[in-house]
Design a protein around this motif. Structure first.
Motif, PDB file in Angstrom:
ATOM      1  N   VAL A  45       0.865  -1.186   0.000  1.00  0.00           N
ATOM      2  CA  VAL A  45       0.000   0.000   0.000  1.00  0.00           C
ATOM      3  C   VAL A  45       0.896   1.229   0.000  1.00  0.00           C
ATOM      4  CG1 VAL A  45      -1.835   1.239   1.188  1.00  0.00           C
ATOM      5  CG2 VAL A  45      -1.778  -1.264   1.265  1.00  0.00           C
ATOM      6  N   VAL A  46       0.839   1.984  -1.107  1.00  0.00           N
ATOM      7  CA  VAL A  46       1.643   3.193  -1.273  1.00  0.00           C
ATOM      8  C   VAL A  46       0.691   4.358  -1.516  1.00  0.00           C
ATOM      9  CG1 VAL A  46       3.387   4.358  -2.658  1.00  0.00           C
ATOM     10  CG2 VAL A  46       3.585   1.912  -2.232  1.00  0.00           C
ATOM     11  N   GLY A  47       0.766   5.352  -0.676  1.00  0.00           N
ATOM     12  CA  GLY A  47      -0.105   6.515  -0.833  1.00  0.00           C
ATOM     13  C   GLY A  47      -1.581   6.171  -0.760  1.00  0.00           C
ATOM     14  N   GLY A  48      -1.925   5.145   0.007  1.00  0.00           N
ATOM     15  CA  GLY A  48      -3.321   4.746   0.177  1.00  0.00           C
ATOM     16  C   GLY A  48      -3.858   3.827  -0.915  1.00  0.00           C
ATOM     17  N   ARG A  49      -3.040   3.471  -1.910  1.00  0.00           N
ATOM     18  CA  ARG A  49      -3.483   2.586  -2.995  1.00  0.00           C
ATOM     19  C   ARG A  49      -2.691   1.290  -2.971  1.00  0.00           C
ATOM     20  NH1 ARG A  49      -3.216   5.271  -8.556  1.00  0.00           N
ATOM     21  NH2 ARG A  49      -4.236   3.321  -9.081  1.00  0.00           N
ATOM     22  N   LYS A  50      -3.367   0.182  -3.277  1.00  0.00           N
ATOM     23  CA  LYS A  50      -2.726  -1.125  -3.291  1.00  0.00           C
ATOM     24  C   LYS A  50      -2.060  -1.381  -4.637  1.00  0.00           C
ATOM     25  CE  LYS A  50      -5.951  -3.193  -0.059  1.00  0.00           C
ATOM     26  NZ  LYS A  50      -6.933  -4.260   0.159  1.00  0.00           N
ATOM     27  N   HIS A  51      -0.836  -1.936  -4.580  1.00  0.00           N
ATOM     28  CA  HIS A  51      -0.080  -2.290  -5.778  1.00  0.00           C
ATOM     29  C   HIS A  51       0.475  -3.700  -5.592  1.00  0.00           C
ATOM     30  CE1 HIS A  51      -0.104   1.889  -7.188  1.00  0.00           C
ATOM     31  NE2 HIS A  51       0.087   2.210  -5.920  1.00  0.00           N
ATOM     32  N   SER A  52       0.445  -4.498  -6.649  1.00  0.00           N
ATOM     33  CA  SER A  52       0.918  -5.869  -6.598  1.00  0.00           C
ATOM     34  C   SER A  52       2.437  -5.909  -6.441  1.00  0.00           C
ATOM     35  CB  SER A  52       0.524  -6.616  -7.876  1.00  0.00           C
ATOM     36  OG  SER A  52       1.165  -7.871  -7.927  1.00  0.00           O
ATOM     37  N   ARG A  53       2.915  -6.758  -5.536  1.00  0.00           N
ATOM     38  CA  ARG A  53       4.358  -6.940  -5.369  1.00  0.00           C
ATOM     39  C   ARG A  53       4.955  -7.698  -6.549  1.00  0.00           C
ATOM     40  NH1 ARG A  53       6.045  -8.380   0.792  1.00  0.00           N
ATOM     41  NH2 ARG A  53       8.117  -8.091  -0.094  1.00  0.00           N
TER      42      ARG A  53
END
Length: 71
Positions: A45-53
């Motif tokens: 979670v970066v800046g409140g948004r989820k991103h796939s590792r």
């Protein structure tokens, strides 16, 4: 200048602890940025948004001097 990506849990822990700014790169495009708010084995979670590792790279960088909105 070398690009430093965050891949391991201890690197993400340090980014959370120190409030580091991270750019998110997915398929060669900048798709997000901000502070790391948390993570698990599949997502960050970066800046409140989820991103796939698995499909994104997390690059440690200086924060921008302007606000960037990601759609």
């Amino acid at each position: 200048m070398s690009i430093r990506t965050l891949q391991h849990d201890f690197e993400l822990d340090n980014a959370v602890f120190f409030g580091s700014y991270v750019l998110v790169i997915t398929e060669g495009e900048m798709t997000g940025g901000g502070r790391v708010n948390g993570y698990d084995e599949n997502e960050v979670v970066v800046g409140g948004r989820k991103h796939s590792r698995h499909t994104s790279a997390f690059v440690l960088t200086q924060p921008p001097q302007i606000k960037i909105d990601f759609i």
